[in-house]
Write a protein that holds these residues in place. Structure first.
Motif, PDB file in Angstrom:
ATOM      1  N   ALA A 166       0.829  -1.204   0.000  1.00  0.00           N
ATOM      2  CA  ALA A 166       0.000   0.000   0.000  1.00  0.00           C
ATOM      3  C   ALA A 166       0.864   1.255   0.000  1.00  0.00           C
ATOM      4  N   LEU A 167       0.326   2.317  -0.598  1.00  0.00           N
ATOM      5  CA  LEU A 167       0.980   3.620  -0.540  1.00  0.00           C
ATOM      6  C   LEU A 167       0.691   4.266   0.806  1.00  0.00           C
ATOM      7  N   LYS A 168       1.509   5.252   1.158  1.00  0.00           N
ATOM      8  CA  LYS A 168       1.351   5.945   2.432  1.00  0.00           C
ATOM      9  C   LYS A 168       0.908   7.379   2.172  1.00  0.00           C
ATOM     10  N   THR A 169      -0.322   7.657   2.558  1.00  0.00           N
ATOM     11  CA  THR A 169      -0.884   8.987   2.332  1.00  0.00           C
ATOM     12  C   THR A 169      -0.826   9.853   3.577  1.00  0.00           C
ATOM     13  N   GLY A 170      -0.569   9.250   4.726  1.00  0.00           N
ATOM     14  CA  GLY A 170      -0.473  10.007   5.967  1.00  0.00           C
ATOM     15  C   GLY A 170       0.620   9.443   6.847  1.00  0.00           C
ATOM     16  N   ARG A 171       1.332  10.337   7.507  1.00  0.00           N
ATOM     17  CA  ARG A 171       2.327   9.950   8.503  1.00  0.00           C
ATOM     18  C   ARG A 171       2.169  10.874   9.704  1.00  0.00           C
ATOM     19  N   GLN A 200      -3.773  16.161   1.854  1.00  0.00           N
ATOM     20  CA  GLN A 200      -2.857  16.726   0.856  1.00  0.00           C
ATOM     21  C   GLN A 200      -2.459  15.704  -0.192  1.00  0.00           C
ATOM     22  N   ALA A 201      -2.552  14.415   0.122  1.00  0.00           N
ATOM     23  CA  ALA A 201      -2.124  13.372  -0.815  1.00  0.00           C
ATOM     24  C   ALA A 201      -3.246  12.880  -1.716  1.00  0.00           C
ATOM     25  N   ALA A 202      -4.467  13.332  -1.478  1.00  0.00           N
ATOM     26  CA  ALA A 202      -5.619  12.767  -2.196  1.00  0.00           C
ATOM     27  C   ALA A 202      -5.492  12.857  -3.717  1.00  0.00           C
ATOM     28  N   ILE A 259       5.492  21.776   4.140  1.00  0.00           N
ATOM     29  CA  ILE A 259       5.605  23.100   3.515  1.00  0.00           C
ATOM     30  C   ILE A 259       4.581  23.280   2.395  1.00  0.00           C
ATOM     31  N   GLY A 260       3.626  22.353   2.310  1.00  0.00           N
ATOM     32  CA  GLY A 260       2.516  22.529   1.387  1.00  0.00           C
ATOM     33  C   GLY A 260       2.688  21.923   0.016  1.00  0.00           C
ATOM     34  N   ILE A 261       3.703  21.086  -0.194  1.00  0.00           N
ATOM     35  CA  ILE A 261       3.916  20.463  -1.496  1.00  0.00           C
ATOM     36  C   ILE A 261       3.186  19.116  -1.521  1.00  0.00           C
ATOM     37  N   PRO A 262       2.324  18.868  -2.504  1.00  0.00           N
ATOM     38  CA  PRO A 262       1.635  17.570  -2.577  1.00  0.00           C
ATOM     39  C   PRO A 262       2.644  16.428  -2.548  1.00  0.00           C
ATOM     40  N   THR A 263       2.425  15.493  -1.634  1.00  0.00           N
ATOM     41  CA  THR A 263       3.405  14.437  -1.384  1.00  0.00           C
ATOM     42  C   THR A 263       2.707  13.095  -1.267  1.00  0.00           C
TER      43      THR A 263
END
Length: 370
Positions: free
Chosen positions: A168-173, A287-289, A324-328
């Protein structure tokens, strides 16, 4: 030949490249070995991409940077590991079987570095895609955090090549905060006149219980390493303990900071001081959506079916770029298990598949930018 076919034809080279990186043991505190692994990776990347990286040295630590054009995609990874030199010689299982690679750092995250390089090579190293590899991630990125934030700020998106979570990908840490709570009391002879002392150990225990009570649900607040006293027959005059705290949101992180930095002593004449604070902001799922949607579309185009997404407690440099607000989007690295544990491994068959996913996602993001 499709992108996946091309990368699959390089499976053996990818597996060998990952093991070659792992054979250069590179713990975060060993500067000569970090320099060695960086030079090896630079040579590999130069061969695959047809261009050399920028070699960056800060406080004697090396980093490699293939710079993307402004607004492009930045792949992000690290070359340091948690494993001390000598681990490879006593590794408990074979480095390679028919289906798996197992070596110190292969899952976290040298196989991911190889996958990123091969993904860029499969796209003919487009100028819109770059790669930053640092050497202090495992100790919290104290040296390269400014560089990570500076390079990410120039990008339109960041894809982190850290290991996946069961694919799975990680959308939140969770965000990470670290504190040291220090207690000052007064020494006295433990047998002759203990009543004249102020027992820092007992005050420390009270403070640790209080701090632990600040944890609520997803917000974890854990007292860890502690010490107090000097000799077995002296009332302890000093003591301290460390605190590891993990929060899902900035609001939780800030609320905890306000509480823990206002601790007061429970015993007369004792004093309490708190050091530290947030070291990594949370990588919040919202932010990753958009990137997750793009990754799932890329996976579908490759015939991989649905791809999972999770939030995890461990932090990475993705926390810094998201902060810092960059989609990650994180977890785009190897498929395997047992990070930071003896026997960590990656699945060989997944190496080209994950590289293809990265390449397909980069293509989508660059086209979307245009």
């Amino acid at each position: 030949m499709t992108l996946l076919d091309e990368l699959t034809s390089h499976t053996e080279q990818m597996a060998q490249a990952a093991l070659d990186l792992c054979r250069i043991e590179s713990p975060s505190d060993d500067l000569p070995r970090l320099a060695e692994v960086a030079e090896h990776t630079a040579a590999l990347g130069t061969r695959l991409l047809g261009r050399s990286p920028q070699r960056i040295t800060i406080q004697e630590r090396p980093a490699l940077y293939w710079e993307p054009t402004p607004g492009g995609v930045l792949l992000l990874g690290h070359l340091d590991t948690v494993w001390p030199v000598g681990t490879l010689a006593r590794w408990p299982i074979p480095l390679r079987t028919e289906t798996r690679l197992s070596a110190p750092g292969v899952f976290d995250m040298k196989a991911g570095v190889v996958q990123g390089l091969y993904a860029m090579a499969a796209l003919d190293a487009p100028p819109g895609c770059g790669l930053l590899l640092t050497t202090d991630e495992e100790i919290g990125s104290p040296v390269f955090r400014p560089l990570i934030e500076k390079t990410a700020a120039r990008a339109g998106a960041v894809l982190v090549l850290e290991a996946s979570a069961d694919g799975a990908l990680k959308t939140g840490r969770k965000g990470v905060s670290q504190y040291v709570v220090r207690v000052t009391g007064r020494a006295a002879h433990a047998g002759l006149e203990p009543e004249n002392g102020v027992n820092a150990f007992l005050e420390l225990a009270e403070q640790a219980r209080t701090v632990a009570s600040f944890g609520t649900g997803a917000l974890t607040v854990t007292p860890t390493l502690a010490t107090a006293g000097t000799t077995a027959n002296t009332v302890p005059a000093e003591g301290h303990f460390h605190v590891d705290a993990r929060a899902n949101t900035r609001g939780e992180q800030e609320f905890l900071h306000a509480r823990i930095t206002t601790l007061t002593a429970t015993r007369p004449r004792a004093e309490v001081a708190v050091e530290g604070g947030p070291i990594r902001p949370p990588m919040e799922t919202a932010q990753a959506a958009p990137l997750l949607a793009a990754a799932r579309a890329a996976a579908a185009d490759l015939g991989f079916g649905d791809i999972g997404a999770v939030s995890v407690g461990g932090a990475s440099d993705g926390n810094l770029t998201a902060g810092i607000g960059i989609p990650t989007l994180d977890g785009l690295g190897a498929v395997g298990a047992h990070a930071h544990a003896e026997g960590e491994y990656v699945e060989i068959a997944e190496l080209p598949k994950r590289a293809a996913l990265v390449a397909e996602l980069v293509t989508w993001l660059l086209e979307h930018k245009r």
